[in-house]
Design a protein around this motif. Structure first.
Motif, PDB file in Angstrom:
ATOM      1  N   LYS A   1       0.632  -1.596  -0.151  1.00  0.00           N
ATOM      2  CA  LYS A   1      -0.030   0.000  -0.291  1.00  0.00           C
ATOM      3  C   LYS A   1       1.103   1.232  -0.036  1.00  0.00           C
ATOM      4  O   LYS A   1       0.782   2.333  -0.495  1.00  0.00           O
ATOM      5  CB  LYS A   1      -1.080  -0.264   1.618  1.00  0.00           C
ATOM      6  CG  LYS A   1      -2.017  -0.650   0.825  1.00  0.00           C
ATOM      7  CD  LYS A   1      -2.866  -0.660   2.127  1.00  0.00           C
ATOM      8  CE  LYS A   1      -4.336  -1.839   1.972  1.00  0.00           C
ATOM      9  NZ  LYS A   1      -4.985  -1.825   3.133  1.00  0.00           N
ATOM     10  N   ILE A   2       1.958   1.553   1.044  1.00  0.00           N
ATOM     11  CA  ILE A   2       3.077   2.258   0.781  1.00  0.00           C
ATOM     12  C   ILE A   2       3.408   2.240  -0.497  1.00  0.00           C
ATOM     13  O   ILE A   2       3.444   3.853  -1.013  1.00  0.00           O
ATOM     14  CB  ILE A   2       3.603   2.079   1.637  1.00  0.00           C
ATOM     15  CG1 ILE A   2       2.821   1.629   3.162  1.00  0.00           C
ATOM     16  CG2 ILE A   2       4.352   3.121   1.748  1.00  0.00           C
ATOM     17  CD1 ILE A   2       3.840   1.790   4.335  1.00  0.00           C
ATOM     18  N   GLN A   3       4.051   1.407  -1.431  1.00  0.00           N
ATOM     19  CA  GLN A   3       4.411   1.522  -2.459  1.00  0.00           C
ATOM     20  C   GLN A   3       3.701   2.522  -3.212  1.00  0.00           C
ATOM     21  O   GLN A   3       3.943   3.235  -3.918  1.00  0.00           O
ATOM     22  CB  GLN A   3       4.889   0.306  -2.929  1.00  0.00           C
ATOM     23  CG  GLN A   3       5.488   0.624  -4.402  1.00  0.00           C
ATOM     24  CD  GLN A   3       7.200   0.958  -4.275  1.00  0.00           C
ATOM     25  OE1 GLN A   3       7.560   1.150  -3.426  1.00  0.00           O
ATOM     26  NE2 GLN A   3       7.029   1.884  -5.965  1.00  0.00           N
ATOM     27  N   ILE A   4       2.384   2.033  -3.680  1.00  0.00           N
ATOM     28  CA  ILE A   4       1.155   2.450  -4.553  1.00  0.00           C
ATOM     29  C   ILE A   4       0.807   4.083  -3.878  1.00  0.00           C
ATOM     30  O   ILE A   4       0.905   4.947  -5.502  1.00  0.00           O
ATOM     31  CB  ILE A   4      -0.094   1.548  -4.137  1.00  0.00           C
ATOM     32  CG1 ILE A   4       0.388   0.497  -5.093  1.00  0.00           C
ATOM     33  CG2 ILE A   4      -1.443   2.696  -5.261  1.00  0.00           C
ATOM     34  CD1 ILE A   4      -1.164  -0.688  -4.225  1.00  0.00           C
ATOM     35  N   MET A   5       1.196   4.404  -3.016  1.00  0.00           N
ATOM     36  CA  MET A   5       0.466   6.124  -2.675  1.00  0.00           C
ATOM     37  C   MET A   5       2.059   6.760  -3.107  1.00  0.00           C
ATOM     38  O   MET A   5       1.637   7.695  -3.559  1.00  0.00           O
ATOM     39  CB  MET A   5       0.111   5.858  -0.348  1.00  0.00           C
ATOM     40  CG  MET A   5       0.028   6.949  -0.320  1.00  0.00           C
ATOM     41  SD  MET A   5       0.311   7.764   1.185  1.00  0.00           S
ATOM     42  CE  MET A   5       1.639   6.850   2.166  1.00  0.00           C
ATOM     43  N   HIS A   8       1.984   7.054  -6.736  1.00  0.00           N
ATOM     44  CA  HIS A   8       0.586   8.452  -6.374  1.00  0.00           C
ATOM     45  C   HIS A   8       0.840   9.860  -6.382  1.00  0.00           C
ATOM     46  O   HIS A   8       0.671  10.984  -7.902  1.00  0.00           O
ATOM     47  CB  HIS A   8      -0.826   7.658  -5.911  1.00  0.00           C
ATOM     48  CG  HIS A   8      -1.404   8.562  -6.398  1.00  0.00           C
ATOM     49  ND1 HIS A   8      -2.191   9.285  -7.130  1.00  0.00           N
ATOM     50  CD2 HIS A   8      -1.903   9.740  -4.868  1.00  0.00           C
ATOM     51  CE1 HIS A   8      -2.691  10.256  -6.742  1.00  0.00           C
ATOM     52  NE2 HIS A   8      -3.125  10.218  -5.597  1.00  0.00           N
TER      53      HIS A   8
END
Length: 139
Positions: A1-5, A8
Motif C-alpha cells: 500500500k505504501i508503494q502504491i501511495m 501516486h
C-alpha cells in the motif's frame, strides 16, 4: 500500500510541477481524424513542423506533438495525443533514446512507431519526415 501511495504522490507532484512551472512543456497541434502523429523535441521540431505542414498541404491528416521538456516525461499529454493514432513518427538526432519513453507509455500492440534516427551532426531533413508520413498514411 505504501508503494502504491508513494508512486501516486510522485506522479501527482511531477504532473503538477509540469503544469505550474512549465505550462508550455508540450505543444499539441491536433488535426481531427489524424491517424499519424509526429512527435518531436529540440531542433528536430523545426523539421517536423515543416514536414507536417507539407503533408497537410497535400491533404494528409497529421497531428504533431512538440515536447519542450524532456524530464519529467509529460506522460498524460503523450497519452492524450496518441488517442486514435495508428502510427507515430519520431525523429531524433541521436540513437533513439527518448523514443523508449514513448514506447513505455503507449500500447505498442495498437500503435506502430517509426524511428528516424540520425547522428551525423546534420539536421534531419523535413523531406525525410514527410516521406515517412506519406509512406505510412492510409489516405
Amino acid at each position: 500500500k505504501i508503494q502504491i501511495m508513494m508512486e501516486h504522490l510522485d506522479k501527482k507532484i511531477s504532473e503538477e510541477k509540469i503544469k505550474k512551472y512549465f505550462p508550455h512543456a508540450v505543444k499539441f497541434d491536433n488535426q481531427d481524424g489524424a491517424e499519424i502523429l509526429v512527435i518531436s523535441y529540440g531542433i528536430t521540431a523545426r523539421s517536423a513542423i515543416e514536414a507536417v505542414e507539407l503533408a497537410r498541404e497535400r491533404g494528409y491528416k497529421v497531428s504533431h506533438l512538440i515536447i519542450n521538456l524532456l524530464w519529467p516525461v509529460p506522460e498524460n499529454e503523450i497519452e492524450k495525443a496518441t488517442i486514435g493514432i495508428k502510427t507515430i513518427i519520431f525523429p531524433e538526432m541521436n540513437n533513439g533514446q527518448y523514443v523508449l519513453e514513448i514506447e513505455r507509455i503507449i500500447d505498442k500492440s495498437k500503435v506502430k512507431i517509426i524511428r528516424i534516427n540520425q547522428m551525423n551532426t546534420t539536421l534531419i531533413n523535413p523531406k525525410k519526415i514527410l516521406d515517412e508520413i506519406l509512406k505510412n498514411s492510409g489516405s
